[in-house]
Design a protein around this motif. Structure first.
Motif, PDB file in Angstrom:
ATOM      1  N   UNK A  69       0.832  -1.205   0.000  1.00  0.00           N
ATOM      2  CA  UNK A  69       0.000   0.000   0.000  1.00  0.00           C
ATOM      3  C   UNK A  69       0.874   1.266   0.000  1.00  0.00           C
ATOM      4  N   UNK A  70       1.893   1.283   0.842  1.00  0.00           N
ATOM      5  CA  UNK A  70       2.759   2.488   0.945  1.00  0.00           C
ATOM      6  C   UNK A  70       3.536   2.701  -0.355  1.00  0.00           C
ATOM      7  N   UNK A  97      -4.526  -1.616   0.127  1.00  0.00           N
ATOM      8  CA  UNK A  97      -5.134  -0.870   1.238  1.00  0.00           C
ATOM      9  C   UNK A  97      -4.245  -1.070   2.461  1.00  0.00           C
ATOM     10  N   UNK A  98      -4.435  -0.274   3.491  1.00  0.00           N
ATOM     11  CA  UNK A  98      -3.530  -0.407   4.645  1.00  0.00           C
ATOM     12  C   UNK A  98      -3.635  -1.764   5.324  1.00  0.00           C
ATOM     13  N   UNK A 111      -0.037  -0.928  10.102  1.00  0.00           N
ATOM     14  CA  UNK A 111       0.724   0.235   9.612  1.00  0.00           C
ATOM     15  C   UNK A 111       2.236   0.064   9.752  1.00  0.00           C
ATOM     16  N   UNK A 146       3.800   7.096   6.730  1.00  0.00           N
ATOM     17  CA  UNK A 146       2.560   7.830   6.981  1.00  0.00           C
ATOM     18  C   UNK A 146       2.462   9.029   6.047  1.00  0.00           C
ATOM     19  N   UNK A 184      -0.671   9.706   3.388  1.00  0.00           N
ATOM     20  CA  UNK A 184      -1.658  10.501   4.141  1.00  0.00           C
ATOM     21  C   UNK A 184      -2.918  10.698   3.289  1.00  0.00           C
TER      22      UNK A 184
END
Lengths: 250, 397
Positions: free
Chosen positions: B136-137, B161-162, B165, B370, B374
């Motif tokens: 996802x990132x 999707x996340x 985290x 993050x 965001x």
């Protein structure tokens, strides 16, 4: 329809190739909650922080020849503009030198993927290739005449080398088509044309009148390259359209 | 039909030869080949890299094995080259990264389901949810820095999707070690699973360490630094599940069996005929290497390879989308955290736990994973598709 992984020679990159899986992906992405609110603005903020702390990618070297030392000392008294000129000369030198290799690669493609009705001919390509080589020599001699070192990688030269990486990747990839190669060389020629114009303006503004004429001659040759490459690419795209070819020649 | 590891002799070492032209063969098509063809290439590159890595470590500790190890290692080197060079140059580093994370999600999901040991299955699920978040990132990075859609690589097989985290995945070393399987009692598939995932994660770590600094963008450089650190943790985790009392030769034999198993799994499911032939050739090479190592095992340790190997290979690794399984794990296990070798709900982790202190320090100046994501949700065609109205773009004509 779910995935049919047995479909051969068919582009699979779009979501339309897998309507069921694609819809599930979209649904899942909607349900996922980002772990932090916000937007791409955070990326910009980090970039700005780094930009504000930048030190640049490098500098111009000190002169290494006696003639260079004398000229540089004299120049320093007046201003720093000679270094700006040398940086741009270094840029052109790097680009012309790579340009020779770009044409070497293009020649390989065109010699294998010959199409006598469309051009370019081998002779036309070799002529341009050799002109790029002569331009490299012109810049090299100019830098030496100014007492500087033509083997230096100047900051602007380094930047254009990074720019040209993608062009080299396309032109040296055996899978590239004629139109993909011609497009890559078009990008190179567009950049080269503006590069020479900038160099002529710089030479004129710094009083290097002896260089202006020779640079203008090179710029005219580059304009000719650009016009030819545009013509070849247009002819290629028209022929591809007529034949319904995408990405690979028959 | 399965493969009889003792009956099938494969190709003898002296006939396992290559040419440079073969090693640098024509790559796959990024556009036309199935995403799982790329998944298999990335996985097998990792399997071969581990073979070379292990062989060097073994040679440094075993004088008498140096020559036989060197003979096989040279072949491994060329096998790795031939496999890794199948990725075309039009794959950017970030596109290949998306491929690595697809391997980490889908292959780990397959392994988590085939693993009979409940604790080890939970270890794989724990790691998988972290790699799921990395996907996802990196997809967000690809969108926001390069303006590209990660699904061009994923081909809709894997959700974006996340997961757990990334910013909370950073753990103190004592929380990354797990309990190993017992070599005397474990099922054959348990060893193959552990060696496979350890290899894949190690390669992922090494890849990120090489390409991270090749990015110009500071957020990309930070994100690769951050996720490479997690991959190092994953290697720590997965190597710790392997019984450390296995002897060097025992480990060598299992490495060879893992290579046979992986290539065989690839050959069974490959859709590209040229690659299927290549995987089949590699199966026969690996069988030759396995029998070479088995002979040494018998002669040096006077042990029967049947003591550590199954007669026939287990079911192949399922190279397919494990969407339903992954979603199930996502729903139930995202909030797990590690304390020592155990996984517990995050509420049970004391605030002053070593991992909390460790990650607070690392995230002190901001969390790259993050920042890059965001407010980001994957959208077909990138998030700019949803923002056209903001720049006055007209709708469809």
């Amino acid at each position: 329809m779910a995935h049919d992984s047995k479909i051969a020679a068919m582009n699979r990159t779009g979501i339309g190739m897998s309507p069921v899986d694609g819809e599930q992906m979209v649904q899942s992405a909607r349900e996922g909650i980002p772990s932090m609110e916000g937007s791409a603005a955070g990326v910009q903020t980090v970039r700005e922080q780094y930009i504000s702390e930048r030190t640049g990618i490098g500098s111009m070297p000190p002169p290494t020849t006696l003639k260079g030392v004398a000229k540089a000392a004299a120049a320093l008294v007046r201003d720093q503009r000679p270094n700006v000129f040398l940086d741009r000369l270094g840029e052109r030198l790097a680009f012309e030198r790579t340009g020779v290799r770009l044409y070497d690669a293009l020649i390989c493609h065109i010699s294998v993927l010959t199409d006598k009705t469309l051009g370019p001919t081998m002779n036309e390509l070799r002529t341009i290739r050799d002109e790029e080589h002569r331009h490299f020599e012109l810049i090299r001699n100019t830098i030496e005449t100014m007492g500087a070192d033509p083997t230096v990688l100047t900051p602007a030269a380094d930047a254009v080398s990074v720019e040209a990486r993608g062009l080299l990747q396309i032109l040296t990839d055996p899978r590239s088509s004629r139109s993909q190669c011609l497009h890559a060389i078009l990008v190179a020629e567009l950049s080269d044309n503006d590069g020479w114009k900038m160099l002529i303006d710089l030479a004129r503004s710094l009083g290097h009148d002896d260089l202006v004429g020779r640079f203008e001659q090179a710029a005219r040759a580059e304009e000719n390259h650009l016009a030819k490459v545009r013509g070849w690419l247009t002819a290629q795209v028209n022929a591809d359209t007529k034949e319904g070819r995408v990405g690979v020649e028959a | 039909m399965s493969l009889d590891l003792f009956k099938e002799q494969g190709v003898p070492l002296d006939r396992q030869v290559f040419t440079w032209r073969e090693l640098a063969g024509m790559p796959i098509s990024k556009l036309d080949d199935d995403a799982f063809t790329r998944v298999r290439i990335i996985l097998m590159n990792g399997i071969e890299a581990e073979a070379v890595r292990f062989s060097h470590a073994a040679a440094r500790m075993n004088r008498s094995l140096q020559l036989p190890l060197a003979r096989v290692r040279r072949i491994d080197q060329h096998q790795q080259t031939m496999v890794n060079w199948l990725l075309g140059a039009d794959h950017s580093q970030l596109e290949t990264t998306i491929g690595f994370e697809q391997v980490a999600v889908e292959v780990t999901a397959a392994v988590a389901q085939s693993e009979p040991d409940p604790y080890l299955a939970s270890v794989y699920r724990f790691g998988m949810l972290e790699d799921f978040d990395h996907l996802y990132r990196f997809a967000a990075l690809m969108d926001r820095v390069e303006g590209k859609d990660a699904n061009n690589i994923l081909q809709s097989y894997s959700d974006v999707r996340p997961g757990r985290p990334t910013s909370v995945e950073h753990r103190a070393p004592e929380d990354d070690l797990r309990n190993p399987y017992d070599r005397r009692t474990c099922a054959p598939i348990t060893r193959l699973n552990a060696y496979t995932i350890m290899a894949a994660e190690h390669m992922t770590h090494d890849y990120y360490m090489v390409v991270g600094p090749q990015f110009a963008d500071p957020v990309a450089r930070q994100l690769y630094a951050e996720i490479a650190s997690i991959e190092e943790q994953h290697v720590t985790q997965y190597e710790s599940i392997i019984d450390p009392t296995e002897t060097w030769l025992e480990k060598w034999v299992i490495h060879e069996a893992t290579e046979v198993y992986n290539y065989w799994s690839c050959a069974r499911q490959e859709t590209n005929p040229r690659l299927r032939a290549l995987w089949e050739r590699m199966v026969s090479y690996e069988l030759g290497q396995l029998h070479f190592a088995m002979e040494l095992f018998k002669n040096v340790e006077h042990r029967d390879p049947a003591e550590i190997l199954p007669a026939t290979l287990p079911e192949p690794i399922a190279f397919k989308s494990h969407r339903a399984f992954v979603r199930d794990v996502l729903r139930n296990e995202t909030d797990l955290r590690a304390i020592g070798t155990r996984f517990v709900p995050k509420e049970q982790v004391p605030p002053d736990a070593a991992s909390n202190q460790y990650r607070n320090q690392l995230n002190k100046d901001g969390s790259p994973s993050e920042i890059i994501a965001a407010g980001w949700r994957w959208t077909p065609g990138t998030e700019l598709v949803n923002m056209g109205a903001l720049v006055g773009a007209e709708g469809r004509p």
